[in-house]
Motif scaffolding. Structure first.
Motif, PDB file in Angstrom:
ATOM      1  N   GLY A  42       0.820  -1.211   0.000  1.00  0.00           N
ATOM      2  CA  GLY A  42       0.000   0.000   0.000  1.00  0.00           C
ATOM      3  C   GLY A  42       0.846   1.249   0.000  1.00  0.00           C
ATOM      4  O   GLY A  42       0.440   2.298  -0.519  1.00  0.00           O
ATOM      5  N   CYS A  43       2.017   1.136   0.606  1.00  0.00           N
ATOM      6  CA  CYS A  43       3.031   2.195   0.542  1.00  0.00           C
ATOM      7  C   CYS A  43       4.235   1.589  -0.181  1.00  0.00           C
ATOM      8  O   CYS A  43       4.920   0.722   0.380  1.00  0.00           O
ATOM      9  N   PRO A  44       4.530   2.040  -1.399  1.00  0.00           N
ATOM     10  CA  PRO A  44       5.592   1.401  -2.180  1.00  0.00           C
ATOM     11  C   PRO A  44       6.998   1.852  -1.829  1.00  0.00           C
ATOM     12  O   PRO A  44       7.961   1.392  -2.441  1.00  0.00           O
ATOM     13  N   ASP A  45       7.136   2.742  -0.846  1.00  0.00           N
ATOM     14  CA  ASP A  45       8.458   3.200  -0.419  1.00  0.00           C
ATOM     15  C   ASP A  45       8.488   3.209   1.104  1.00  0.00           C
ATOM     16  O   ASP A  45       7.482   2.971   1.770  1.00  0.00           O
ATOM     17  N   TRP A  46       9.669   3.479   1.657  1.00  0.00           N
ATOM     18  CA  TRP A  46       9.843   3.459   3.121  1.00  0.00           C
ATOM     19  C   TRP A  46      10.998   4.392   3.486  1.00  0.00           C
ATOM     20  O   TRP A  46      12.012   4.416   2.788  1.00  0.00           O
ATOM     21  N   PRO A  47      10.917   5.195   4.554  1.00  0.00           N
ATOM     22  CA  PRO A  47       9.827   5.252   5.545  1.00  0.00           C
ATOM     23  C   PRO A  47       8.638   6.107   5.112  1.00  0.00           C
ATOM     24  O   PRO A  47       7.589   6.071   5.733  1.00  0.00           O
ATOM     25  N   LYS A  48       8.819   6.921   4.039  1.00  0.00           N
ATOM     26  CA  LYS A  48       7.690   7.703   3.565  1.00  0.00           C
ATOM     27  C   LYS A  48       6.710   6.813   2.803  1.00  0.00           C
ATOM     28  O   LYS A  48       6.985   5.649   2.550  1.00  0.00           O
ATOM     29  N   CYS A  49       5.573   7.386   2.430  1.00  0.00           N
ATOM     30  CA  CYS A  49       4.553   6.656   1.690  1.00  0.00           C
ATOM     31  C   CYS A  49       4.195   7.469   0.451  1.00  0.00           C
ATOM     32  O   CYS A  49       3.641   8.567   0.578  1.00  0.00           O
ATOM     33  N   PHE A  50       4.571   6.971  -0.711  1.00  0.00           N
ATOM     34  CA  PHE A  50       4.462   7.720  -1.961  1.00  0.00           C
ATOM     35  C   PHE A  50       5.222   9.034  -1.862  1.00  0.00           C
ATOM     36  O   PHE A  50       4.791  10.068  -2.363  1.00  0.00           O
ATOM     37  N   ASP A  72       7.874  -0.967 -10.421  1.00  0.00           N
ATOM     38  CA  ASP A  72       8.624  -2.102  -9.879  1.00  0.00           C
ATOM     39  C   ASP A  72       8.069  -2.577  -8.541  1.00  0.00           C
ATOM     40  O   ASP A  72       8.516  -3.590  -8.002  1.00  0.00           O
ATOM     41  N   HIS A  73       7.114  -1.846  -7.994  1.00  0.00           N
ATOM     42  CA  HIS A  73       6.511  -2.209  -6.708  1.00  0.00           C
ATOM     43  C   HIS A  73       5.037  -2.541  -6.863  1.00  0.00           C
ATOM     44  O   HIS A  73       4.235  -2.348  -5.954  1.00  0.00           O
ATOM     45  N   GLY A  74       4.676  -3.031  -8.058  1.00  0.00           N
ATOM     46  CA  GLY A  74       3.323  -3.545  -8.258  1.00  0.00           C
ATOM     47  C   GLY A  74       2.312  -2.552  -8.768  1.00  0.00           C
ATOM     48  O   GLY A  74       1.115  -2.866  -8.833  1.00  0.00           O
ATOM     49  N   TYR A  75       2.740  -1.330  -9.114  1.00  0.00           N
ATOM     50  CA  TYR A  75       1.785  -0.325  -9.557  1.00  0.00           C
ATOM     51  C   TYR A  75       1.774  -0.123 -11.071  1.00  0.00           C
ATOM     52  O   TYR A  75       1.155   0.816 -11.572  1.00  0.00           O
ATOM     53  N   GLY A  76       2.460  -1.005 -11.808  1.00  0.00           N
ATOM     54  CA  GLY A  76       2.475  -0.859 -13.261  1.00  0.00           C
ATOM     55  C   GLY A  76       1.087  -0.876 -13.859  1.00  0.00           C
ATOM     56  O   GLY A  76       0.783  -0.091 -14.764  1.00  0.00           O
ATOM     57  N   GLY A 134      13.104  -2.844  11.980  1.00  0.00           N
ATOM     58  CA  GLY A 134      12.613  -1.736  11.177  1.00  0.00           C
ATOM     59  C   GLY A 134      13.321  -1.658   9.838  1.00  0.00           C
ATOM     60  O   GLY A 134      12.693  -1.410   8.797  1.00  0.00           O
ATOM     61  N   TRP A 135      14.629  -1.891   9.858  1.00  0.00           N
ATOM     62  CA  TRP A 135      15.406  -1.890   8.611  1.00  0.00           C
ATOM     63  C   TRP A 135      14.980  -3.050   7.708  1.00  0.00           C
ATOM     64  O   TRP A 135      14.847  -2.881   6.488  1.00  0.00           O
ATOM     65  N   ILE A 136      14.728  -4.218   8.311  1.00  0.00           N
ATOM     66  CA  ILE A 136      14.249  -5.364   7.531  1.00  0.00           C
ATOM     67  C   ILE A 136      12.895  -5.045   6.896  1.00  0.00           C
ATOM     68  O   ILE A 136      12.604  -5.438   5.762  1.00  0.00           O
ATOM     69  N   GLY A 137      12.056  -4.308   7.639  1.00  0.00           N
ATOM     70  CA  GLY A 137      10.762  -3.903   7.095  1.00  0.00           C
ATOM     71  C   GLY A 137      10.924  -3.092   5.819  1.00  0.00           C
ATOM     72  O   GLY A 137      10.153  -3.256   4.864  1.00  0.00           O
ATOM     73  N   ALA A 138      11.934  -2.231   5.815  1.00  0.00           N
ATOM     74  CA  ALA A 138      12.209  -1.446   4.603  1.00  0.00           C
ATOM     75  C   ALA A 138      12.636  -2.361   3.465  1.00  0.00           C
ATOM     76  O   ALA A 138      12.249  -2.155   2.301  1.00  0.00           O
ATOM     77  N   LYS A 139      13.432  -3.383   3.775  1.00  0.00           N
ATOM     78  CA  LYS A 139      13.886  -4.325   2.742  1.00  0.00           C
ATOM     79  C   LYS A 139      12.731  -5.168   2.201  1.00  0.00           C
ATOM     80  O   LYS A 139      12.735  -5.564   1.041  1.00  0.00           O
ATOM     81  N   VAL A 140      11.742  -5.453   3.062  1.00  0.00           N
ATOM     82  CA  VAL A 140      10.563  -6.185   2.598  1.00  0.00           C
ATOM     83  C   VAL A 140       9.863  -5.387   1.493  1.00  0.00           C
ATOM     84  O   VAL A 140       9.430  -5.940   0.478  1.00  0.00           O
ATOM     85  N   VAL A 141       9.776  -4.069   1.706  1.00  0.00           N
ATOM     86  CA  VAL A 141       9.167  -3.207   0.692  1.00  0.00           C
ATOM     87  C   VAL A 141      10.043  -3.154  -0.560  1.00  0.00           C
ATOM     88  O   VAL A 141       9.554  -3.242  -1.686  1.00  0.00           O
ATOM     89  N   ASP A 142      11.367  -3.008  -0.357  1.00  0.00           N
ATOM     90  CA  ASP A 142      12.290  -2.917  -1.500  1.00  0.00           C
ATOM     91  C   ASP A 142      12.242  -4.156  -2.387  1.00  0.00           C
ATOM     92  O   ASP A 142      12.424  -4.079  -3.599  1.00  0.00           O
ATOM     93  N   THR A 143      12.022  -5.335  -1.757  1.00  0.00           N
ATOM     94  CA  THR A 143      11.991  -6.586  -2.520  1.00  0.00           C
ATOM     95  C   THR A 143      10.584  -6.930  -3.014  1.00  0.00           C
ATOM     96  O   THR A 143      10.360  -8.036  -3.508  1.00  0.00           O
ATOM     97  N   ASN A 144       9.657  -5.969  -2.842  1.00  0.00           N
ATOM     98  CA  ASN A 144       8.281  -6.162  -3.313  1.00  0.00           C
ATOM     99  C   ASN A 144       7.643  -7.392  -2.655  1.00  0.00           C
ATOM    100  O   ASN A 144       7.055  -8.246  -3.322  1.00  0.00           O
ATOM    101  N   LEU A 145       7.780  -7.466  -1.326  1.00  0.00           N
ATOM    102  CA  LEU A 145       7.175  -8.525  -0.510  1.00  0.00           C
ATOM    103  C   LEU A 145       7.687  -9.922  -0.877  1.00  0.00           C
ATOM    104  O   LEU A 145       6.915 -10.876  -0.984  1.00  0.00           O
TER     105      LEU A 145
END
Length: 344
Positions: A42-50, A72-76, A134-145
């Motif tokens: 729902g937020c394709p970046d981290w820590p901000k959202c869009f 690249d994060h599912g919004y194509g 928290g850093w891993i959470g950012a990587k989860v977003v970077d790897t597109n879940l």
């Protein structure tokens, strides 16, 4: 006066530690809700959202080419969904709040630094691991879940829970009354380790099943839920079969506790609570498999699995501390008597 202040901080540590354990388990539930609703990106970046600190509420708040920016994060080919965006963002805010509860726990643990350094080290370690999470959470977003990243994210959460539980167990040991719990059979201790390992394996199998469910759901555009079970891979069958091994080990272990550790009410109560949690988890599994994997049940199933793991961890640590606890308390009693006799 200084001793009174230290005692107050020790009391606060116990409360903060219990709150932190419950908070981390609650965050696991929230994470399950995020995943079951498909809001993970729902937020394709981290820590901000869009790119914003306060997430947008409509597509009009986004750049015209946002789909190209975040393709690249599912919004194509996906349009903005405010509900999913805010579901993920609230998940992040809750994570930040829980980070502060773990910080408070680590802060209050400093009162134990001289008495029992393990409490301080475990609490501070849990705080550092929370930051890493928290850093891993950012990587989860970077790897597109990516499934393997989500599994690591889950495992770290369980390790944080175990560290906090260990710290609280040591705290309770320092506060225990002077009494002996008797001998705990070696096989009861051994079964505690076996049960915890089997539970961890079962949780890992469950994460693989969940990954399969996500793949099937995405391939069917989140429709035709009644066909999802039939399309799952072998992980689902292994997950069901392995539960029998875990259940058998649990029966043997709990019977050993109720038979051989009769003097500790805390452990016996925990054993009965564990029976209830496991029974409920089996029921939830049946509901998931027989009623087309209802979305609301998925996070509940995950929460109860995590709660079972947490309770088993606390029981394991308590079993290993029963005899040692009596020794520590007896030693403390001797020191107090020595001091009252005028010695220093």
């Amino acid at each position: 006066m200084k001793e009174q202040g230290t005692a107050r901080f020790e009391k606060w540590f116990g409360k903060a530690g219990m709150i932190s354990i419950g908070a981390v388990l609650f965050l696991i539930l929230v994470g399950g809700v995020v995943r079951s609703t498909g809001a993970g990106m729902g937020c394709p970046d981290w820590p901000k959202c869009f790119g914003q600190w306060v997430p947008p509420t409509s597509e009009a708040d986004l750049p015209a080419n946002y789909q190209e920016i975040y393709q690249d994060h599912g919004y194509g080919s996906t349009t903005f969904n405010a509900v999913k965006t805010w579901t993920e963002y609230v998940n992040r805010l809750i994570g930040v709040i829980i980070g502060f509860t773990v910080f408070a726990t680590a802060l209050f643990s400093l009162s134990y630094f001289r008495k029992n350094r393990k409490i301080t080290l475990l609490s501070v370690g849990a705080l550092l691991l929370t930051g890493f999470q928290g850093w891993i959470g950012a990587k989860v977003v970077d790897t597109n879940l990516a499934g393997w990243m989500i599994t690591i994210h889950m495992l770290i959460a369980l390790v944080i829970v175990m560290m906090l539980i260990a710290a609280v167990i040591f705290h309770l040991g320092m506060q225990a009354e002077s009494r002996s719990f008797g001998q705990v059979p070696a096989w009861v201790k051994g079964m505690a380790v076996v049960v915890l390992l089997l539970t961890l394996i079962q949780i890992l199998l469950g994460t693989q099943v969940r990954e399969n469910v996500d793949q099937v759901a995405e391939s069917l555009n989140y429709g035709q839920r009644d066909t999802w079970i039939s399309l799952l891979g072998p992980w689902f069958s292994w997950h069901k079969v392995f539960y029998f091994s875990l259940a058998a080990a649990l029966v043997v272990w709990i019977r050993g506790i109720l038979t051989h550790v009769k003097d500790d009410a805390r452990l016996r109560r925990s054993a009965f609570v564990l029976i209830g949690l496991v029974a409920a988890e089996i029921l939830f599994g049946i509901i998931l498999s027989q009623f087309s994997i209802p979305a609301w049940m998925q996070p509940v199933h995950l929460l109860f699995a995590s709660a079972i793991f947490a309770l088993e961890s606390s029981m394991l640590m308590w079993v290993f501390r029963l005899e040692g606890n009596a020794i520590v308390v007896a030693d403390r009693k001797l020191k107090n008597e020595y001091s009252l006799n005028g010695n220093s």
